[in-house]
Design a protein around this motif. Sequence first.
Motif, PDB file in Angstrom:
ATOM      1  N   LEU A  89       0.997  -1.114  -0.077  1.00 16.50           N
ATOM      2  CA  LEU A  89      -0.173  -0.055   0.013  1.00 16.50           C
ATOM      3  C   LEU A  89       0.786   1.319  -0.181  1.00 16.50           C
ATOM      4  O   LEU A  89       0.701   2.224  -0.837  1.00 16.50           O
ATOM      5  N   PHE A  94      -1.463  -0.802  -4.702  1.00 19.19           N
ATOM      6  CA  PHE A  94      -2.871  -1.186  -4.684  1.00 19.19           C
ATOM      7  C   PHE A  94      -3.619  -0.861  -6.009  1.00 19.19           C
ATOM      8  O   PHE A  94      -3.439   0.292  -6.385  1.00 19.19           O
ATOM      9  N   THR A  95      -4.489  -1.844  -6.542  1.00 23.01           N
ATOM     10  CA  THR A  95      -4.898  -1.666  -7.844  1.00 23.01           C
ATOM     11  C   THR A  95      -6.059  -0.441  -7.642  1.00 23.01           C
ATOM     12  O   THR A  95      -6.948  -0.751  -6.845  1.00 23.01           O
ATOM     13  N   ARG A  96      -6.005   0.395  -8.657  1.00 20.33           N
ATOM     14  CA  ARG A  96      -7.160   1.436  -8.695  1.00 20.33           C
ATOM     15  C   ARG A  96      -7.318   2.101 -10.034  1.00 20.33           C
ATOM     16  O   ARG A  96      -6.373   1.971 -10.834  1.00 20.33           O
ATOM     17  N   ALA A  97      -8.488   2.633 -10.318  1.00 21.61           N
ATOM     18  CA  ALA A  97      -8.613   3.185 -11.716  1.00 21.61           C
ATOM     19  C   ALA A  97      -7.983   4.755 -11.637  1.00 21.61           C
ATOM     20  O   ALA A  97      -8.407   5.385 -10.846  1.00 21.61           O
ATOM     21  N   LEU A 100     -10.001   8.995 -13.286  1.00 18.66           N
ATOM     22  CA  LEU A 100     -10.605  10.428 -12.906  1.00 18.66           C
ATOM     23  C   LEU A 100      -9.555  10.937 -11.792  1.00 18.66           C
ATOM     24  O   LEU A 100      -9.017  11.952 -12.144  1.00 18.66           O
ATOM     25  N   ILE A 101      -9.355  10.193 -10.761  1.00 17.72           N
ATOM     26  CA  ILE A 101      -8.239  10.641  -9.781  1.00 17.72           C
ATOM     27  C   ILE A 101      -7.031  10.958 -10.310  1.00 17.72           C
ATOM     28  O   ILE A 101      -6.331  12.085  -9.971  1.00 17.72           O
ATOM     29  N   PHE A 118     -10.216  10.794   1.530  1.00 15.19           N
ATOM     30  CA  PHE A 118     -11.290  10.215   2.107  1.00 15.19           C
ATOM     31  C   PHE A 118     -11.340   8.686   1.712  1.00 15.19           C
ATOM     32  O   PHE A 118     -11.531   7.874   2.584  1.00 15.19           O
ATOM     33  N   PHE A 119     -10.766   8.219   0.549  1.00 13.11           N
ATOM     34  CA  PHE A 119     -10.578   6.933   0.296  1.00 13.11           C
ATOM     35  C   PHE A 119      -9.630   6.232   1.301  1.00 13.11           C
ATOM     36  O   PHE A 119      -9.885   5.124   1.656  1.00 13.11           O
ATOM     37  N   HIS A 120      -8.716   7.017   1.652  1.00 16.76           N
ATOM     38  CA  HIS A 120      -7.609   6.326   2.529  1.00 16.76           C
ATOM     39  C   HIS A 120      -8.326   6.244   3.933  1.00 16.76           C
ATOM     40  O   HIS A 120      -7.663   5.227   4.562  1.00 16.76           O
ATOM     41  N   ILE A 122     -11.420   5.718   4.762  1.00 16.59           N
ATOM     42  CA  ILE A 122     -12.228   4.305   4.732  1.00 16.59           C
ATOM     43  C   ILE A 122     -11.269   3.127   4.540  1.00 16.59           C
ATOM     44  O   ILE A 122     -11.605   2.103   5.267  1.00 16.59           O
ATOM     45  N   GLY A 123     -10.330   2.998   3.985  1.00 12.42           N
ATOM     46  CA  GLY A 123      -9.259   2.030   3.903  1.00 12.42           C
ATOM     47  C   GLY A 123      -9.081   1.564   5.446  1.00 12.42           C
ATOM     48  O   GLY A 123      -8.771   0.428   5.684  1.00 12.42           O
ATOM     49  N   LEU A 126     -12.009   0.016   7.330  1.00  9.65           N
ATOM     50  CA  LEU A 126     -11.951  -1.310   6.917  1.00  9.65           C
ATOM     51  C   LEU A 126     -11.026  -2.362   7.578  1.00  9.65           C
ATOM     52  O   LEU A 126     -11.090  -3.181   8.219  1.00  9.65           O
ATOM     53  N   LEU A 127      -9.666  -1.791   7.649  1.00 10.16           N
ATOM     54  CA  LEU A 127      -8.712  -2.552   7.812  1.00 10.16           C
ATOM     55  C   LEU A 127      -8.783  -2.642   9.507  1.00 10.16           C
ATOM     56  O   LEU A 127      -8.494  -3.826  10.082  1.00 10.16           O
ATOM     57  N   PHE A 176      -2.664   3.309   6.010  1.00  7.09           N
ATOM     58  CA  PHE A 176      -3.808   4.263   5.330  1.00  7.09           C
ATOM     59  C   PHE A 176      -4.028   5.416   6.111  1.00  7.09           C
ATOM     60  O   PHE A 176      -4.044   6.391   5.223  1.00  7.09           O
TER      61      PHE A 176
END
Lengths: 192, 436
Positions: A89, A94-97, A100-101, A118-120, A122-123, A126-127, A176
């Motif tokens: 990480l 880590f795979t992402r599209a 856009l970003i 924000f995404f990080h 969330i990660g 979750l972990l 994260f």
Amino acid sequence: MGENDLDINKTKGESPAVPGGYGKPQPMGFHRFTGVLNAIGSLWIIALMILINSDIIGREFFGAPVRGVTELISLSIVGIVFLQLAHTLWVGRFTRAEVLIGRLLQRGACAGYLLLSFFHFIGAALLAVIFYASLPLFLQALDIGEYVGAAGDFTVPTWPVRFIVLLGSACTSLTFLFLALNNIRQAFRGRR
Amino acid sequence: MSNIEIAFAMLGLMLLLIYTGMHVAVALTLLSFIGVWLIRGDAAIASNLLAQAASDSIASHIFGVVPLFVLMGFLVAIADIGRDSFEVANQIFRRLKGGLGIATVAANAVFAAITGISIASAAVFTRVAVPEMLRFGYKPRFAVGVVAGSSVLGMLIPPSLLMILYGFLSEQSVGSLFLAGVIPGILLAVAYSAYIVTASFLAPDYVGGQRDAEFGAPPLSLGAIVARIFPIAGLILLVLGGIYGGWFTATDGGAVGALGALIIALWRRKLTWAKLWQVLVETGHVTVAVSFLIIAANIFTRMLAMSGMPQYLVQVMATAEFGFYGFLTVYVLLILLLGTIIDSSSIMLIVLPLMLPVASSFGVDLIWFGVITVVAVEIGLLTPPFGLSVYVTKSTLNDPSISLGDIFSGTMPFALIMLLVLLILIIFPKLSLMFI
């Protein structure tokens, strides 16, 4: 395939840069700690290769397979993944599209970094969930002496790997979190 | 909200989050977590599911193939085996018009038999074949197109990381899937070569290049050819021969291949300690990225199963009398669409948990369905805006005069040929199932 694989013959620094503040030093040298875990995981892969080859040579040529290779492989793969999760990480693999970003970040837009942060976050959450829910699994394995394999022939206790899952998810959650905080800093520093 | 509505909502949100750039595995895990929470009304059940999947879904002997085949792929890339196959292929095709291009395709096909990752092929042949083609006057756009286009062979001809992934998800034998990829791989290589020859006659200005033989390096001696063929032939024989000879499992094959590639790299003095370490770290990162996706897909599959959505879709398909080919058309279009924004393994892990139950409800051969899936997914490696093979070619090339757009446009004919081959494979399942 899971495959942001970059090319290994290239010299350092030439690799396709993943925008978003990856690979930067983290508080208290935390990235060095995850780097050590990552290195242990790498050595484990080589060990796995040697183990399987000795099993093949043993059983094909000497009629003497190495006991418990199947069990060891299945535990090893979990161990390797969780030892290397945080570092993977951290380097941004880590795979992402990027559609856009990637564009937002290249422009150095504040919004891009906020979104990423924000995404990080969330990660990290979750972990943390995985960590807390894995804790009882570890304690139980320790408590009842959980093992894989056939009793009397070859058994491996599962608590070490369950511990690595805990360690790995905790470290990944922290990584994260540090990335998220760093993204906020980047967002308000304006253009990089 | 009914369970199925929840599942649909999660699916929609997931596509949105993935599109905006959330890590694919994180998006899958997050929405599965929320989905299970909503369906069961209990956050504890949802978090237990996450923890169970995290440690159990990859704890299996067969997952050992991932790091081992990836390690083998990187080691053969370092050991200059790609260059060898290119030189030998060039020797064979040098008298043909467009010979260097065909040599690149042929070398890629052979190299594919010892590597399971397209990205390794793209990187190796960008370095080996592009400079050579430019030296003989090929147009840059065409040269990079050939390299990026033929790199997809790496994942079609066994061993193949994508086939392995498909095997995990569909519970089909990895060995059978590998075999099923052989003929389609060769078919694709032949179709590419036919295109290259045709283009060099019909559109010489687009292709560029002269009769390669007049300028090429002196012909290789027999000894030099043998020295170049021996390592690659040995590895193919050892790994694929071992698996199909019934000597060992796919995981064993990966371990033997990795050790063999390591020995070749050491013997040729291509490996310093620093490089070996870099290879190991790289292998770890690829393994982790893939495994994390597998874990996430496993959680996602469990969420979908709880919601009853797959059964619902099967029913809808049955009552709508959509027919298998109707379903297949939608399926392939969906994959192609996803291929423009995310990488191959993510596509498979998002799409298959939902689509496999539907496909098997039609009673089709899941091995053949796997070949179709892999080829369709691989077209995504070549299509803009996100075509991974093209990006790897670009970053390995490190030549500002050749833009990303140049590479995409050079690769486009190859993507179209893949589509054509995909159609042929759909119409003639026998091509994939010949050896099964």
